[in-house]
Design an enzyme around this catalytic site. Structure first.
Site, PDB file in Angstrom:
ATOM      1  N   ARG A 112      10.570   9.650   9.810  1.00  0.00           N
ATOM      2  CA  ARG A 112      10.524  10.368   8.310  1.00  0.00           C
ATOM      3  C   ARG A 112      11.700  11.403   8.240  1.00  0.00           C
ATOM      4  NH1 ARG A 112       4.549  12.636   8.960  1.00  0.00           N
ATOM      5  NH2 ARG A 112       5.403  12.603  11.284  1.00  0.00           N
ATOM      6  N   CYS A 127      23.186   7.655  -7.318  1.00  0.00           N
ATOM      7  CA  CYS A 127      23.540   6.343  -6.815  1.00  0.00           C
ATOM      8  C   CYS A 127      23.207   6.149  -5.650  1.00  0.00           C
ATOM      9  CB  CYS A 127      25.071   5.982  -7.344  1.00  0.00           C
ATOM     10  SG  CYS A 127      25.319   6.074  -9.207  1.00  0.00           S
ATOM     11  N   ASP A 171      29.576   0.888  -7.022  1.00  0.00           N
ATOM     12  CA  ASP A 171      30.799   0.637  -7.842  1.00  0.00           C
ATOM     13  C   ASP A 171      31.669   0.195  -6.507  1.00  0.00           C
ATOM     14  OD1 ASP A 171      33.538   0.579  -8.642  1.00  0.00           O
ATOM     15  OD2 ASP A 171      33.451   2.612  -9.497  1.00  0.00           O
ATOM     16  N   HIS A 180      28.275  -3.929  -7.564  1.00  0.00           N
ATOM     17  CA  HIS A 180      29.139  -4.502  -8.870  1.00  0.00           C
ATOM     18  C   HIS A 180      30.775  -4.286  -8.654  1.00  0.00           C
ATOM     19  CE1 HIS A 180      27.103  -0.580  -9.836  1.00  0.00           C
ATOM     20  NE2 HIS A 180      28.630  -0.354 -10.524  1.00  0.00           N
ATOM     21  N   ALA A 187      34.934   4.177 -14.298  1.00  0.00           N
ATOM     22  CA  ALA A 187      34.168   4.002 -15.490  1.00  0.00           C
ATOM     23  C   ALA A 187      33.243   5.079 -15.755  1.00  0.00           C
ATOM     24  CB  ALA A 187      33.353   2.750 -15.199  1.00  0.00           C
TER      25      ALA A 187
END
EC number: 2.1.1.45
Length: 337
Positions: free
Chosen positions: A200, A219, A242, A280, A336
């Site tokens: 853990r 993210c 990204d 992506h 972006a």
């Protein structure tokens, strides 16, 4: 959707070829791809040579460009995306700072130290000359997230807050949270030292109750640490990656975090495992990444910690020295937002 009246397929092909694209036919999908097909680019390894670990990243880029799903996204730019990717980087003899383009090392160090302080003020990071959070802390961006009442730079309970004060009630970036919430960083340091086989040893930035208060939900959201044979390894789960701008930075950041934790707990750095959910490529990054795919990786640098420290809070930017980092030139890509 394209902002013009639909054209015949023949005319559309001519227009897009003039812009440096070609049409690739997939089963049931007509997709745009660069004129130089990334699927054809190979980085060969000969003989008994150990493959360069950066090739994993380049293969991921190539796979997304070749097979990625065309998807709309929060920014409105559009992406090519694949779900579920993993790469493994050794931390034993080198440091995985990508070499097929120059990575902003000073930014990696300053941002991580800013996280470790628990800061949620992008202006504090910006004052160090690292402005990677400035756009997300702008008045315009905050207003778009329904956070117009916040002052500029107040990002809400983002990474550092969750690492150091998980569960505390967020007021603003200027409040004193000393002793509030759960200090996950101190907790994992204690576990690594005193219960190294615990399953853990986890630090998590994903707090559903706080997501609406954040300028940008995390993210890279969960890292788990593992101790074996005197080595400390880290696995990161990143829900959204990204590949052009963020992922090279994230690889370096969590590798650095592992080095630091190993240092204060008396261990050696072992391995960094990077697991991606939605991996992506923004469409505005396709051309720069085509260039990056033509480059051959160079040897990874080494990372030296220059003095002995006993706690994570003691580290400063001057404590780290990167040795023999000789990357290819910078490749410009717009963030972006």
């Amino acid at each position: 959707m394209f902002p013009f009246v639909p054209l015949s397929l023949y005319v559309a092909k001519k227009l897009f070829r003039a812009r440096g694209f070609r049409f690739c036919q997939k089963p049931g999908v007509l997709a745009l791809a660069p004129e130089v097909d990334p699927c054809s680019i190979q980085h060969e390894v000969t003989g008994a040579e150990t493959p360069h670990e950066e090739l994993q990243y380049l293969r991921q880029l190539r796979e997304i460009l070749c097979r990625g799903s065309d998807r709309l996204d929060r920014t409105g730019i559009g992406t090519l995306s694949l779900f579920g990717m993993q790469a493994r980087y050794s931390l034993r003899d080198h440091f995985p700072l990508l070499t097929t383009k120059r990575v902003f090392w000073r930014g990696v160090v300053q941002e991580l130290l800013w996280f470790l302080k628990g800061s949620t003020d992008s202006r504090e990071l910006s004052r160090t000359g690292v402005k990677i959070w400035d756009k997300n802390g702008s008045r315009e961006f905050l207003a778009g997230r329904g956070l117009a009442h916040r002052r500029e730079g107040d990002l809400g309970p983002v990474y550092g807050f969750q690492w150091r004060h998980f569960g505390a009630a967020y007021v603003d970036a200027d409040a004193d949270y000393t002793g509030q919430g759960f200090d996950q960083l101190s907790y994992i340091v204690d576990l690594i030292k005193n219960n190294p086989h615990d399953r853990r040893i986890i630090m998590c930035a994903w707090n559903p109750a706080d997501l609406s208060l954040m300028a940008l939900p995390p993210c890279h959201l969960l890292c788990q640490f593992y101790v074996a044979d005197g080595e400390l390894s880290c696995q990161l789960y990143q829900r959204s990656g990204d590949m052009g701008l963020g992922v090279p930075f994230n690889i370096a950041s969590y590798s650095l975090l592992t080095y630091m934790l190993a240092h204060v707990t008396g261990l050696r750095p072992g391995e960094f495992i990077h697991t991606l959910g939605d991996a992506h490529i923004y469409k505005t990054h396709i051309e720069p990444l085509r260039l990056q795919l033509t480059r051959t990786p160079r040897p990874f640098p080494r990372l030296e910690i220059l003095r002995s420290v006993s706690s994570m809070e003691e580290f400063t930017p001057d404590d780290f020295r990167l040795v023999d980092y000789c990357p290819h030139p910078t490749i410009r890509m717009e963030m972006a937002v």
